[in-house]
Design a protein around this motif. Structure first.
Motif, PDB file in Angstrom:
ATOM      1  N   VAL A   7       0.863  -1.180   0.000  1.00  0.00           N
ATOM      2  CA  VAL A   7       0.000   0.000   0.000  1.00  0.00           C
ATOM      3  C   VAL A   7       0.896   1.224   0.000  1.00  0.00           C
ATOM      4  O   VAL A   7       1.841   1.302   0.787  1.00  0.00           O
ATOM      5  CB  VAL A   7      -0.885   0.008   1.273  1.00  0.00           C
ATOM      6  CG1 VAL A   7      -1.768   1.242   1.315  1.00  0.00           C
ATOM      7  CG2 VAL A   7      -1.713  -1.254   1.336  1.00  0.00           C
ATOM      8  N   ILE A   8       0.631   2.186  -0.883  1.00  0.00           N
ATOM      9  CA  ILE A   8       1.471   3.384  -0.904  1.00  0.00           C
ATOM     10  C   ILE A   8       0.676   4.648  -0.615  1.00  0.00           C
ATOM     11  O   ILE A   8       1.213   5.740  -0.618  1.00  0.00           O
ATOM     12  CB  ILE A   8       2.190   3.544  -2.273  1.00  0.00           C
ATOM     13  CG1 ILE A   8       1.182   3.559  -3.414  1.00  0.00           C
ATOM     14  CG2 ILE A   8       3.228   2.466  -2.461  1.00  0.00           C
ATOM     15  CD1 ILE A   8       1.802   3.957  -4.740  1.00  0.00           C
ATOM     16  N   ARG A   9      -0.606   4.503  -0.382  1.00  0.00           N
ATOM     17  CA  ARG A   9      -1.414   5.685  -0.093  1.00  0.00           C
ATOM     18  C   ARG A   9      -2.581   5.241   0.773  1.00  0.00           C
ATOM     19  O   ARG A   9      -3.036   4.106   0.646  1.00  0.00           O
ATOM     20  CB  ARG A   9      -1.944   6.242  -1.420  1.00  0.00           C
ATOM     21  CG  ARG A   9      -2.464   7.632  -1.314  1.00  0.00           C
ATOM     22  CD  ARG A   9      -2.468   8.229  -2.692  1.00  0.00           C
ATOM     23  NE  ARG A   9      -3.428   9.311  -2.762  1.00  0.00           N
ATOM     24  CZ  ARG A   9      -3.666  10.005  -3.833  1.00  0.00           C
ATOM     25  NH1 ARG A   9      -3.030   9.706  -4.964  1.00  0.00           N
ATOM     26  NH2 ARG A   9      -4.538  10.980  -3.834  1.00  0.00           N
ATOM     27  N   GLU A  10      -3.030   6.165   1.640  1.00  0.00           N
ATOM     28  CA  GLU A  10      -4.109   5.800   2.555  1.00  0.00           C
ATOM     29  C   GLU A  10      -5.367   5.414   1.789  1.00  0.00           C
ATOM     30  O   GLU A  10      -5.764   6.085   0.845  1.00  0.00           O
ATOM     31  CB  GLU A  10      -4.419   6.966   3.493  1.00  0.00           C
ATOM     32  CG  GLU A  10      -3.499   6.960   4.683  1.00  0.00           C
ATOM     33  CD  GLU A  10      -3.948   7.920   5.759  1.00  0.00           C
ATOM     34  OE1 GLU A  10      -5.134   8.301   5.772  1.00  0.00           O
ATOM     35  OE2 GLU A  10      -3.096   8.287   6.577  1.00  0.00           O
ATOM     36  N   LEU A  11      -5.980   4.359   2.257  1.00  0.00           N
ATOM     37  CA  LEU A  11      -7.182   3.856   1.601  1.00  0.00           C
ATOM     38  C   LEU A  11      -8.403   4.366   2.333  1.00  0.00           C
ATOM     39  O   LEU A  11      -8.325   4.724   3.512  1.00  0.00           O
ATOM     40  CB  LEU A  11      -7.168   2.328   1.635  1.00  0.00           C
ATOM     41  CG  LEU A  11      -5.932   1.698   1.003  1.00  0.00           C
ATOM     42  CD1 LEU A  11      -5.885   0.213   1.312  1.00  0.00           C
ATOM     43  CD2 LEU A  11      -5.950   1.922  -0.500  1.00  0.00           C
ATOM     44  N   ASP A  12      -9.506   4.407   1.658  1.00  0.00           N
ATOM     45  CA  ASP A  12     -10.746   4.846   2.302  1.00  0.00           C
ATOM     46  C   ASP A  12     -11.893   4.059   1.699  1.00  0.00           C
ATOM     47  O   ASP A  12     -12.239   4.220   0.532  1.00  0.00           O
ATOM     48  CB  ASP A  12     -10.944   6.343   2.083  1.00  0.00           C
ATOM     49  CG  ASP A  12     -12.204   6.843   2.756  1.00  0.00           C
ATOM     50  OD1 ASP A  12     -12.754   6.107   3.604  1.00  0.00           O
ATOM     51  OD2 ASP A  12     -12.645   7.957   2.437  1.00  0.00           O
ATOM     52  N   TYR A  13     -12.439   3.210   2.518  1.00  0.00           N
ATOM     53  CA  TYR A  13     -13.545   2.376   2.043  1.00  0.00           C
ATOM     54  C   TYR A  13     -14.681   3.216   1.499  1.00  0.00           C
ATOM     55  O   TYR A  13     -15.349   2.849   0.538  1.00  0.00           O
ATOM     56  CB  TYR A  13     -14.056   1.512   3.206  1.00  0.00           C
ATOM     57  CG  TYR A  13     -15.287   0.724   2.869  1.00  0.00           C
ATOM     58  CD1 TYR A  13     -15.181  -0.528   2.275  1.00  0.00           C
ATOM     59  CD2 TYR A  13     -16.550   1.248   3.100  1.00  0.00           C
ATOM     60  CE1 TYR A  13     -16.304  -1.247   1.933  1.00  0.00           C
ATOM     61  CE2 TYR A  13     -17.679   0.539   2.766  1.00  0.00           C
ATOM     62  CZ  TYR A  13     -17.556  -0.704   2.180  1.00  0.00           C
ATOM     63  OH  TYR A  13     -18.670  -1.401   1.834  1.00  0.00           O
ATOM     64  N   GLU A  14     -14.884   4.390   2.158  1.00  0.00           N
ATOM     65  CA  GLU A  14     -16.025   5.219   1.783  1.00  0.00           C
ATOM     66  C   GLU A  14     -15.839   5.816   0.382  1.00  0.00           C
ATOM     67  O   GLU A  14     -16.782   6.285  -0.232  1.00  0.00           O
ATOM     68  CB  GLU A  14     -16.240   6.321   2.818  1.00  0.00           C
ATOM     69  CG  GLU A  14     -16.923   5.817   4.096  1.00  0.00           C
ATOM     70  CD  GLU A  14     -16.072   4.856   4.908  1.00  0.00           C
ATOM     71  OE1 GLU A  14     -14.846   5.057   4.964  1.00  0.00           O
ATOM     72  OE2 GLU A  14     -16.618   3.908   5.475  1.00  0.00           O
ATOM     73  N   THR A  15     -14.605   5.838  -0.091  1.00  0.00           N
ATOM     74  CA  THR A  15     -14.347   6.355  -1.440  1.00  0.00           C
ATOM     75  C   THR A  15     -14.321   5.218  -2.454  1.00  0.00           C
ATOM     76  O   THR A  15     -14.968   5.284  -3.488  1.00  0.00           O
ATOM     77  CB  THR A  15     -12.994   7.099  -1.472  1.00  0.00           C
ATOM     78  OG1 THR A  15     -12.937   7.954  -0.349  1.00  0.00           O
ATOM     79  CG2 THR A  15     -12.844   7.887  -2.745  1.00  0.00           C
TER      80      THR A  15
END
Ligand SMILES: *[C@@H]1O[C@H](CO)[C@@H](O)[C@H](O)[C@H]1NC(C)=O
Ligand SMILES: *[C@@H]1O[C@H](CO)[C@@H](O)[C@H](O)[C@H]1NC(C)=O
Ligand SMILES: *[C@@H]1O[C@H](CO)[C@@H](O)[C@H](O)[C@H]1NC(C)=O
Ligand SMILES: *[C@@H]1O[C@H](CO)[C@@H](O)[C@H](O)[C@H]1NC(C)=O
Ligand SMILES: *[C@@H]1O[C@H](CO)[C@@H](O)[C@H](O)[C@H]1NC(C)=O
Ligand SMILES: *[C@@H]1O[C@H](CO)[C@@H](O)[C@H](O)[C@H]1NC(C)=O
Ligand SMILES: CC(=O)N[C@H]1CO[C@H](CO)[C@@H](O)[C@@H]1O
Length: 516
Positions: free
Chosen positions: A189-197
């Motif tokens: 993972v190289i960037r924060e993930l966001d389930y809501e997106t």
């Protein structure tokens, strides 16, 4: 064999044999190709039907030679042209399946056969694209997976040799959220993930070998499924919350339903609703589950606690599975204005106002009456007219007569007054709204004080009389001396003797008599 060596030959026979057979004794052929001493390299991409080499042999006797191949497997792959020794490929080679053969070729001069083995090496060409293992590729990770975390390893191998068998990985196209280690195939993972997106990513991995001239590549899909974690506070929807409510609405009236939602869309939690502040006298009730705000008591706009409306602070709390409140909350304000209804009549601040004024009061003189009238309603609901009603009310004038809300009413002298004509006034003061029974009422009593330019003056300020208790009715008690300057002639009968402790003194000209 044309020449036999007989053991029982005589020497002569032997000589004959030697001399006669010198040109006749057969010698066997032999291969001259060097590859019999080393190996024969045949590229695996050699087309079927092409010649791979030519067997060469010598025969000292110059006998015609016949070439051949022996062995079942060798015969399947190679055919030898008997006359020329040209070796043909009969079926495709694949180094990755079989990288070497030992093939026995033969040459014959019709009298004898010579066989020799050759080591055939199959030469590599980059004819294999990388192959992915253990497909399909799919991984589930929580949305709060930290940047830098390795989440998956793809594995592709390429059986070719050297650069043509060394695999590099890449995403095609590149991803903003994931990187793949080109050598190891590790996905991080190289960037924060966001389930809501984004709830899932579909990536394409390109595994390519490193052949300089003709690299081969293979694609594979990698599905990354993001799972929701409870990381979002709830939000209120349909903001802003503001409502008007009529005063005296029946208790139980629904003011409004408020709604908050969990922003974690994966498995949104239920919300509990509460009022945090602003709920004076618990006049409102908020249903914990439905979010319905209802009226819980009597709402009187004229109550100073309520007249400015309410600013409720309401809170939505996400509930855990066991219905206990979690610490994910949201608050907002809810403005409620109370709308006036005409439920108040004008009111005077006293039921009766009385005053005594000199009859000499000038026209326009404002009577020292402090009359205040108030209608507690608002706007049009608080408009009324003020009337002074009674005999001779035209002797006075009131202002203001049209009032909204609250006014100090002044009563002024309208015409010159005369004690001898009217010495007192009894008025009714009305404050009438347009609504028939909304009326304020007070009495107004005005007494006039008689005035003379030369008033009679008593001879002394205090008369102190002592009487025996057996004094009889009619006894002269006191002679009051009044200065005789009154232009009106003799003292009028207005002298008042007042009340004695045990009887009443009657009036007489300048006299006070005990009456009983
Ligand atoms: C990749 O797959 C091959 C064949 O299954 C296996 O031999 C090799 O160990 C694997 N490599 C990794 C890094 O898992
Ligand atoms: C895979 O990557 C290589 C090297 O960048 C590229 O040459 C090749 O075209 C890619 N493969 C596919 C199928 O796009
Ligand atoms: C009525 O209101 C007036 C004006 O405020 C005030 O001066 C007066 O004393 C009040 N009268 C009574 C009886 O309260
Ligand atoms: C008004 O005057 C009339 C006639 O003088 C009298 O009969 C009546 O009682 C008076 N009313 C009041 C309220 O004093
Ligand atoms: C004011 O109200 C009173 C009481 O209802 C009524 O008797 C009177 O006639 C009204 N005055 C006016 C001018 O409407
Ligand atoms: C009135 O006179 C009596 C007797 O002389 C005396 O006791 C009393 O104090 C007097 N009262 C006043 C108000 O002067
Ligand atoms: C008229 C009369 O009886 N007067 C008497 C009242 O009392 C005093 C004192 O006791 C007498 O002196 C009066 O004569």
């Amino acid at each position: 064999m044309r020449c036999h060596v007989a053991t029982s030959c005589h020497v002569a026979w032997l000589l004959v044999l030697i001399s006669g057979c010198w040109g006749q004794v057969n010698r066997l052929p032999f291969f001259t190709n060097h590859f019999f001493d080393t190996y024969l390299l045949i590229s695996e991409d050699t087309p079927v039907g092409s010649s791979v080499t030519q067997l060469l042999a010598r025969d000292m006797d110059n006998d015609p030679l016949v070439f051949g191949v022996s062995g079942e497997e060798a015969s399947r792959f190679f055919a030898v042209e008997p006359d020329t020794g040209v070796v043909w490929l009969r079926q495709p080679l694949d180094r990755e399946t079989k990288s070497e053969f030992t093939v026995e070729f033969s040459v014959s001069d019709h009298q004898g056969v010579i066989t020799r083995k050759v080591n055939i090496q199959v030469g590599d060409v980059n004819d294999n694209a990388p192959t992915f293992h253990n497909q399909p590729y799919s991984v589930r990770i929580p949305e709060n997976t930290p940047v830098g975390t390795p989440i998956f390893i793809v594995n592709a191998t390429d059986p070719d040799l050297g650069a043509g068998g060394s695999v590099l990985y890449s995403f095609q196209p590149p991803s903003q959220f994931f990187a793949i280690d080109s050598a190891r195939g590790t996905v991080t993972v190289i960037r924060e993930l966001d389930y809501e997106t984004t709830q899932a990513y579909q990536l394409t991995v390109n595994a390519t070998d490193q052949d300089k001239t003709r690299p081969l590549s293979t694609l594979a899909n990698l599905a990354i499924i993001i799972t929701d974690v409870q990381d979002m506070d709830p939000i209120f929807i349909n903001l802003p919350y503001s409502t008007n409510i009529y005063e005296h609405s029946p208790p139980g009236t629904t003011v409004r339903i408020i709604t908050a939602i969990d922003q974690d869309k994966g498995r949104p939690r239920g919300i509990g609703y509460t009022i945090v502040s602003g709920n004076t006298n618990s006049i409102f009730a908020l249903d914990y589950i439905s979010g319905a705000l209802t009226l819980n008591g009597l709402l009187d706009r004229e109550n100073p606690l309520y007249s400015h409306g309410f600013i409720l602070t309401v809170k939505g709390t996400e509930l855990n599975d066991d219905r206990t409140p979690s610490d994910a909350t949201v608050t907002t304000t809810f403005n409620i204005l109370v709308i006036d209804i005409n439920d108040n009549a004008p009111e005077f601040n006293s039921s009766e106002y009385s005053v005594a004024i000199t009859e000499l009061a000038q026209v326009g003189f404002a009577l020292p009456l402090f009359i205040q009238v108030v209608d507690k309603d608002e706007g049009l609901n608080s408009m009324f007219e003020v009337y002074l009603v009674g005999n001779n009310s035209h002797h006075f004038i009131i202002s203001p007569t049209s009032v909204q809300g609250k006014a100090d009413i002044r009563i002024r002298v309208a015409i010159p007054l005369d004690y001898e004509t009217v010495d007192r006034y009894d008025f009714d003061l009305f404050a009438n709204e347009s609504v028939p029974d909304h009326v304020g009422y007070a009495k107004v009593k005005i007494a006039l004080i008689n005035e003379n330019d030369n008033r009679p003056i008593f001879s002394q300020p205090l008369y102190n009389v002592s009487l025996y208790e057996n004094v009889t009715v009619g006894t002269s008690v006191l002679t009051v001396l009044v200065s005789p300057h009154s232009p009106a002639g003799p003292l009028s009968s207005g002298a008042d003797c007042g009340e004695a402790p045990r009887g009443i003194l009657s009036k007489g000209p300048g006299l006070c008599l005990l009456v009983y």
